[in-house]
Write a protein that holds these residues in place. Structure first.
Motif, PDB file in Angstrom:
ATOM      1  N   GLN A  17       0.848  -1.193   0.000  1.00 50.05           N
ATOM      2  CA  GLN A  17       0.000   0.000   0.000  1.00 50.05           C
ATOM      3  C   GLN A  17       0.887   1.248   0.000  1.00 50.05           C
ATOM      4  O   GLN A  17       2.066   1.170   0.344  1.00 50.05           O
ATOM      5  CB  GLN A  17      -0.907  -0.006   1.234  1.00 50.05           C
ATOM      6  N   LEU A  28       0.613  -1.120   5.324  1.00 45.90           N
ATOM      7  CA  LEU A  28      -0.478  -1.357   6.264  1.00 45.90           C
ATOM      8  C   LEU A  28       0.021  -2.419   7.245  1.00 45.90           C
ATOM      9  O   LEU A  28       0.287  -3.554   6.853  1.00 45.90           O
ATOM     10  CB  LEU A  28      -1.687  -1.852   5.465  1.00 45.90           C
ATOM     11  N   LYS A  84      -8.107  -1.976   5.573  1.00 47.14           N
ATOM     12  CA  LYS A  84      -7.557  -0.613   5.632  1.00 47.14           C
ATOM     13  C   LYS A  84      -8.638   0.394   6.009  1.00 47.14           C
ATOM     14  O   LYS A  84      -8.426   1.263   6.857  1.00 47.14           O
ATOM     15  CB  LYS A  84      -6.908  -0.259   4.280  1.00 47.14           C
ATOM     16  N   MET A  87      -8.503   2.553   9.447  1.00 44.13           N
ATOM     17  CA  MET A  87      -8.154   3.979   9.381  1.00 44.13           C
ATOM     18  C   MET A  87      -9.313   4.937   9.613  1.00 44.13           C
ATOM     19  O   MET A  87      -9.078   6.102   9.954  1.00 44.13           O
ATOM     20  CB  MET A  87      -7.541   4.300   8.012  1.00 44.13           C
ATOM     21  N   GLU A 111      -1.884   8.666   3.535  1.00 49.02           N
ATOM     22  CA  GLU A 111      -2.011   7.488   4.402  1.00 49.02           C
ATOM     23  C   GLU A 111      -1.202   7.628   5.695  1.00 49.02           C
ATOM     24  O   GLU A 111      -1.640   7.162   6.749  1.00 49.02           O
ATOM     25  CB  GLU A 111      -1.630   6.219   3.628  1.00 49.02           C
ATOM     26  N   PRO A 119      -7.224   6.762   4.182  1.00 50.47           N
ATOM     27  CA  PRO A 119      -7.014   5.637   3.272  1.00 50.47           C
ATOM     28  C   PRO A 119      -7.160   6.062   1.809  1.00 50.47           C
ATOM     29  O   PRO A 119      -8.050   6.839   1.464  1.00 50.47           O
ATOM     30  CB  PRO A 119      -8.124   4.652   3.664  1.00 50.47           C
TER      31      PRO A 119
END
Lengths: 477, 477
Positions: free
Chosen positions: A182, A186, A296, A300, A437, A442
């Motif tokens: 990512q 992550l 994710k 987040m 991020e 995200p």
């Protein structure tokens, strides 16, 4: 020590032995010791092999009996015909709480003698108070004490709050790789590949993750379970506290036959799984990439209050793709923008902007500069009938993505509603996506992914609302 | 010159003018000239702007009239209210064959005066023998003469045999970015964003690509078409010669309303499009990523003879994922392995290999070394009832991916049947995937993608078989 749970000895061993430790890099017993050392495991590591005196700089012990003091966990990395005698030796030594059996060639083969042998190994272990993980499994990882009993190729291990359970070592490994790739890696908390589940199974781990303070989101690759009622009980308990995302294969008839041949698990009718997942609040996904996207999102962003999604785009095509996907969503639908909100948008956006055709869809067009993005985002976040926002942009050459991301960040960070962001211009946007991020926002490679994520988050919110209503009416009764 | 087609003046202009050329980097008229220079366009470029004397080192002309000699193409990069007067000037100058109108703010707004203005501009152009591309469009790219009239952020332009038509500049740009991000960049031949299609439309370009020797595969992002019969006629003609892959949005009702608000195209019922695509042999895809995957498959591999796919895997989980997806495929099904083939596989594979559970699915297991991969691949390629192979591996630490790829390459390159490869261990496999693709073997990030690609290739094979049968019986009648 008496308060320690069985699985604590797997995830937090104070000492562990690797039986079959080797100086030959092509053997699992080399790779496991190497992974433990490279990763910097906090506890003691004892290589065991009568033919070696030293493995990767550690003194090597001829037998388990030669290891002094406490020994919580043994990782048995010898060929399958030798596992039984190692387990006998472990039972005789005493004091061992947990074993991981790496070798394949047991019950999954469906050969009667090998099925029987697996049962005997577990029986020997249980008589000595040893729990068994595997066989046919690559083991465990814990990012909090740098534990890695696997033979997986080296991956960067980023700490995070997502924990993984997998019935396939490869799929579990791929999950970590996708998480790592990512824009900002992550992170994960714990990871476990269960293999044949001769003793410890995915449900016991699920329950353990449910009580684990480091775990906020659970992701699972599942081929099949044996005890439906126990699954419903445990999953219902865990999903009340944290999202449980499951990729269950064997959806098609032929796929379910292939799954049965792998770990020997009963795959069962897919419709039964679908119903069971819905009943106990499990978030079901179709692909590993989707599992990572949804994890994710949960990790987040807060859950949206309701199902009304505003799609705010700077580029027509990707915006239409998002609306199109939303039209097929099970839970999400386009938001409603008030007359007042529309007026505010008209007042601040470029004249060619397309506002609410259809309602809840706003195309600020490629003429939009940073301030247009920010103003429009603020307006829609303030709308009472907007529960979440998907923000899409394909920054043109004259609008450097990082500058745009920096302009958006104060609003994104202050937002009480979840926002899902798509900066869609490949490498040109890498730095911007990373910046977003790192700041907890995200990002997704395509708008369709953001739609699937918000749809699953709404599904969970609905489930939790239903549960709390039910409990509320039970309390009032 | 008389044999040149109208669209040749767009894709192969000998000279072009950029009206609205600018020294201000925030203006389209700067970016277009810069892209042409950076990319090294083979023809003449004339910046036009009465307020400038030089743009990026090129002499700038006050008006079109001041440009000496032939002028094939004009790129009109002035604000929308000024386009009409520029077109009048172009008509008066004479000799101009083709125009691209960049500005938005015409028929797509649905404002009656602006719709009318677009018509007037086209009428002025046609009276002077000028074709019109746009308005509301970013233009054209051709990798064979280094032509790029767009304002897209810079992307590496790799030559290839895939050509793109798009009704969204952003989606067209994203397509190129996804192509570029493959393990080996997937090159393109031509690219065109049509905008409002006031004159040149996607069908004229589709027909042109059909006759273009540099184009072997056509990829299209479509929001809607106006003339269904003309689409059927042209698409049927082109798909006989080369695959035409279309991502058509507006599948959901709400998505179709968003599409209508974008380019003003009539989206129409999705079922009608589905039927039309099937009738004329168009390959329909659901996502841009799938469009790129399928284009890669068509570009790199021969069509499979039939629908029987062998799945050969070194890792159980990803193998099951592949079989599971195959269970939902429209055309593909698992292959049949002969008794002789099974015996050969048993003789050469590790003892724990799972051969044909179910038939056509072979799990060589993580114990498999390079020679096991190669031997198994050779055996299944030799099987009479195997038409294509999906080869999956998650190379463990003791089996370096590049070595494995090198061992497989002679067999892969000699194969007369298509093989689709998944090396599934993230960055650990990057170099191996690049090596495979440089050698013409397509690789995929997950087995599901390979299944979708082979399914679409089988669909095309069936279509071509049906067409040739029909033509055969017509000839015999």
């Amino acid at each position: 020590m008496s308060s320690r749970k069985d699985l604590d000895y797997y995830f937090y061993p104070e000492s562990l032995a690797v039986i079959g430790a080797s100086t030959n890099p092509y053997k699992a017993g080399y790779q496991i010791v190497k992974n433990m050392l490279d990763y910097g495991f906090a506890g003691k590591v004892y290589p065991v092999n009568p033919k070696e005196t030293e493995v990767l700089g550690l003194p090597c012990y001829p037998t388990l009996n030669d290891i002094p003091g406490n020994l919580d966990l043994i990782v048995i990395a010898v060929p399958s015909p030798n596992v039984k005698s190692v387990m006998k030796e472990a039972a005789l030594r005493g004091g061992i709480k947990a074993a991981i059996v790496v070798a394949a060639g047991f019950a999954e083969t469906k050969v009667p003698e090998l099925v029987e042998q697996e049962k005997e190994i577990v029986a020997i272990a249980h008589q000595a108070g040893i729990r068994v993980f595997g066989p046919n499994c690559v083991g465990i990882q814990n990012t909090r004490n740098n534990l890695d009993t696997t033979i997986e190729p080296p991956v960067v291990k980023t700490q995070g709050d997502i924990s993984v359970i997998t019935q396939s070592g490869a799929m579990g490994g791929i999950t970590l790789l996708f998480m790592e790739e990512q824009p900002t890696p992550l992170g994960f908390a714990k990871w476990a590949h269960v293999g044949n589940m001769s003793d410890v199974d995915i449900l016991e781990i699920l329950e353990y993750y449910g009580e684990d303070q480091d775990t906020q989101v659970v992701g699972m690759y599942m081929e099949g379970i044996r005890d439906g009622q126990r699954f419903l009980d445990i999953a219902s308990k865990v999903t009340k506290e944290k999202p449980v995302i499951i990729l269950k294969v064997g959806r098609s008839e032929i796929g379910s036959r292939a799954a049965a041949s792998h770990t020997g698990a009963l795959a069962g009718s897919d419709k039964i799984y679908d119903a069971a997942f819905a009943k106990c609040g499990v978030t079901r996904v179709d692909h590993i990439e989707e599992l990572v996207d949804v994890a994710k999102g949960f990790s987040m962003q807060p859950l949206p209050y309701g199902n009304r999604v505003c799609i705010l785009t700077e580029a027509g095509g990707p915006g239409i793709v998002a609306v199109d996907q939303l039209g097929f969503a099970k839970n999400a639908q386009l938001a409603c923008i008030s007359a007042e909100g529309r007026e505010k948008l008209e007042a601040c956006l470029p004249s060619m902007a397309s506002i609410c055709h259809p309602d809840g869809y706003i195309d600020i067009t490629a003429a939009a500069m940073s301030e247009h993005h920010v103003d429009a985002l603020k307006i829609v976040l303030d709308e009472p009938e907007v529960d979440s926002v998907i923000l899409i942009t394909v920054p043109p050459t004259f609008l450097p993505p990082v500058e745009l991301a920096q302009s958006l960040l104060p609003t994104l960070r202050a937002a009480k509603k979840p926002v899902f962001v798509c900066f869609l211009a490949g490498k040109w946007c890498d730095e911007a996506n990373t910046l977003l991020e790192v700041n907890g926002i995200p990002t997704f490679k395509m708008p369709g992914q953001a739609v699937r994520v918000v749809d699953k988050m709404i599904e969970r919110k609905k489930y939790l609302d239903k549960i709390s209503q039910r409990e509320g009416s039970a309390a009032n009764a």
